[in-house]
Design an enzyme around this catalytic site. Sequence first.
Site, PDB file in Angstrom:
ATOM      1  N   ASP A 128       0.734  -1.023  -0.007  1.00  0.00           N
ATOM      2  CA  ASP A 128       0.326  -0.037  -0.030  1.00  0.00           C
ATOM      3  C   ASP A 128       1.493   1.078   0.243  1.00  0.00           C
ATOM      4  O   ASP A 128       1.425   1.602   1.033  1.00  0.00           O
ATOM      5  CB  ASP A 128      -1.179  -0.296   1.069  1.00  0.00           C
ATOM      6  N   ILE A 129       1.712   1.828  -1.385  1.00  0.00           N
ATOM      7  CA  ILE A 129       1.998   3.049  -1.618  1.00  0.00           C
ATOM      8  C   ILE A 129       0.773   3.864  -2.056  1.00  0.00           C
ATOM      9  O   ILE A 129       2.114   5.387  -2.125  1.00  0.00           O
ATOM     10  CB  ILE A 129       3.214   2.335  -2.634  1.00  0.00           C
ATOM     11  N   LYS A 130       0.655   3.835  -2.808  1.00  0.00           N
ATOM     12  CA  LYS A 130       0.311   5.084  -3.476  1.00  0.00           C
ATOM     13  C   LYS A 130       0.886   6.152  -3.658  1.00  0.00           C
ATOM     14  O   LYS A 130       0.510   7.898  -3.465  1.00  0.00           O
ATOM     15  CB  LYS A 130      -0.971   5.803  -2.386  1.00  0.00           C
ATOM     16  N   ARG A 131       1.839   5.494  -4.783  1.00  0.00           N
ATOM     17  CA  ARG A 131       2.920   6.237  -5.016  1.00  0.00           C
ATOM     18  C   ARG A 131       1.543   7.238  -6.070  1.00  0.00           C
ATOM     19  O   ARG A 131       1.152   6.229  -6.901  1.00  0.00           O
ATOM     20  CB  ARG A 131       3.654   5.835  -5.577  1.00  0.00           C
ATOM     21  N   ASP A 166      -2.123  10.365   1.846  1.00  0.00           N
ATOM     22  CA  ASP A 166      -2.498   8.451   2.229  1.00  0.00           C
ATOM     23  C   ASP A 166      -4.106   9.643   3.848  1.00  0.00           C
ATOM     24  O   ASP A 166      -4.532  10.777   3.701  1.00  0.00           O
ATOM     25  CB  ASP A 166      -2.605   7.963   2.896  1.00  0.00           C
TER      26      ASP A 166
END
Lengths: 311, 311
Positions: free
Chosen positions: A103-106, B108
């Site tokens: 879960d890096i949401k880059r 996030d």
Amino acid sequence: MIDRLIDSILAKNNPTVVGLDPRLNLIPDHMKEEAFEKYGFTLEGAAESFLTFNKAILDAVSDLIPAVKPQIAMYEQFGVPGLMAFQETVRYAKEKGLVVIGDIKRSDIASTAEAYAIGHIGTTVVGEQEYPVFDEDMVTLNPYLGIESIEPFFPHMKKRDKGMFILCKTSNPGGGEIQDLLVGEEKEPLYVVVGKKIEAWGEPFRGKYGFSDVGAVVGATYPEQGTTLRKILPHTFFLVPGYGAQGATAKDLAGCFNEDGIGAIVNSSRGIIGAWKSPKYEGLSFEDATRQAVLDMKEDLAQALEEARRK
Amino acid sequence: MIDRLIDSILAKNNPTVVGLDPRLNLIPDHMKEEAFEKYGFTLEGAAESFLTFNKAILDAVSDLIPAVKPQIAMYEQFGVPGLMAFQETVRYAKEKGLVVIGDIKRSDIASTAEAYAIGHIGTTVVGEQEYPVFDEDMVTLNPYLGIESIEPFFPHMKKRDKGMFILCKTSNPGGGEIQDLLVGEEKEPLYVVVGKKIEAWGEPFRGKYGFSDVGAVVGATYPEQGTTLRKILPHTFFLVPGYGAQGATAKDLAGCFNEDGIGAIVNSSRGIIGAWKSPKYEGLSFEDATRQAVLDMKEDLAQALEEARRK
């Protein structure tokens, strides 16, 4: 990769992904004490306790679940030692046969997104050597920069059998501030526009179940929106956060699944990894409390899906 | 922090931020050879060459520039050794008196954004110890999850004199795919809506120049949009990528500055750190080529701003 994930969900009869998001206050004292004795009250000590904790969780429940989702922020805040623990957690979970969703949401412009793609699902080349780096199986990405920020992941995804989930409708209470804005002549919410793009981007990457390697993050905290998105994105697999600690129930997220009972994987972090501290599981060992929390969630989801099917 | 950045821009009479985005093909052979001799063709070797390279760049030009912007993706793709080089680069640049903008584009939900805030501009607590971790001065953030993903940075920003730039209109050719969507009754492009939110979010954080610690990323590649945003966001400082290698000229970005010639800092990465390889600077040493590229950019920006002022 999506086929492997769905195969595993079906084999274990459990659409649950455990969020490996350690916090020092979730870690049993004896694990922390051991780590701090060795490294002092340092970032190394904290990271060591994370790793011990994650391995204990994985040892307890990896036979029951198809996947885990380590949230990289929890490790990144402990700097380099934290990121070593992240990397080792990914490795250990894969060794246990689990699908690992980083879960890096880059997100970045193409040339930079390429670097993230290399680091997380590709391989880094140094001279004639080639190294997988963080090497998760799937990653989460943010769509604000458009397809150019997503596309650089595709060749690596294809070559190395990987996958992704793109943020669509996130689980946070205020996610709608941007995502619910009404767009264009049709006055569609932005998350629907993004969802349709995700469905289209995934078209070349569909597998044997009809779902693609390009999935969407759809928060369990928005039941109606989940149900709508399930209908208009029939080939897009959903990663569903928000169950449990964030307030959503199994009934809320049932609409994220299709009539065959597939189409989504539901995340729980604190509900599982903090089970040993919960009054609900008092008297149970760390291992048993964690297992029971997974079994309870599995049952809860199965019941809600069964009820939804009967309607 | 924005005051410190503007003070430094004015003192050095140069609104340039150098993008420290190393790539192996931008690093002189002798630096690479030395690193690979020591560490082999490993991630450690690559990271060591990055650090040597960055220090050489910083030694060459830190008296000429107010700030640097290391792009974390370039380091992250080299894993833990890469991130050690990132951290050491931040430290070295701050030692040289520069403002360091960590180009991290994180985002996030609130509880997770808090972890990123701690790791990048706050301090991590272990027992009774407190550690700054990556400790950049300013960071870039992505707005897709709304204010909840931004707010957790505010207390750290205030307490530790830090700042942020939120993605608004990015420099990539396809950034408009999401950012240009027309929103709401007014049919405003999404980036304008986001821009207005950034201006509002920054209101409590304004400094002596009238600009706030909550800035916006506005790509130089969109001259008209930059000019519009400058007008409707009078208190928002802009971080402007896209000059040089991405195709924008000084004239294109002049509209990002106000009548006083402030309001923006312009990034160049390859144009500066790759100058030593450019035919334009043939015959110059690594140090002289880098310095000359900075001086040329400074002159180029000054001329464009002067021309814009005369109009």
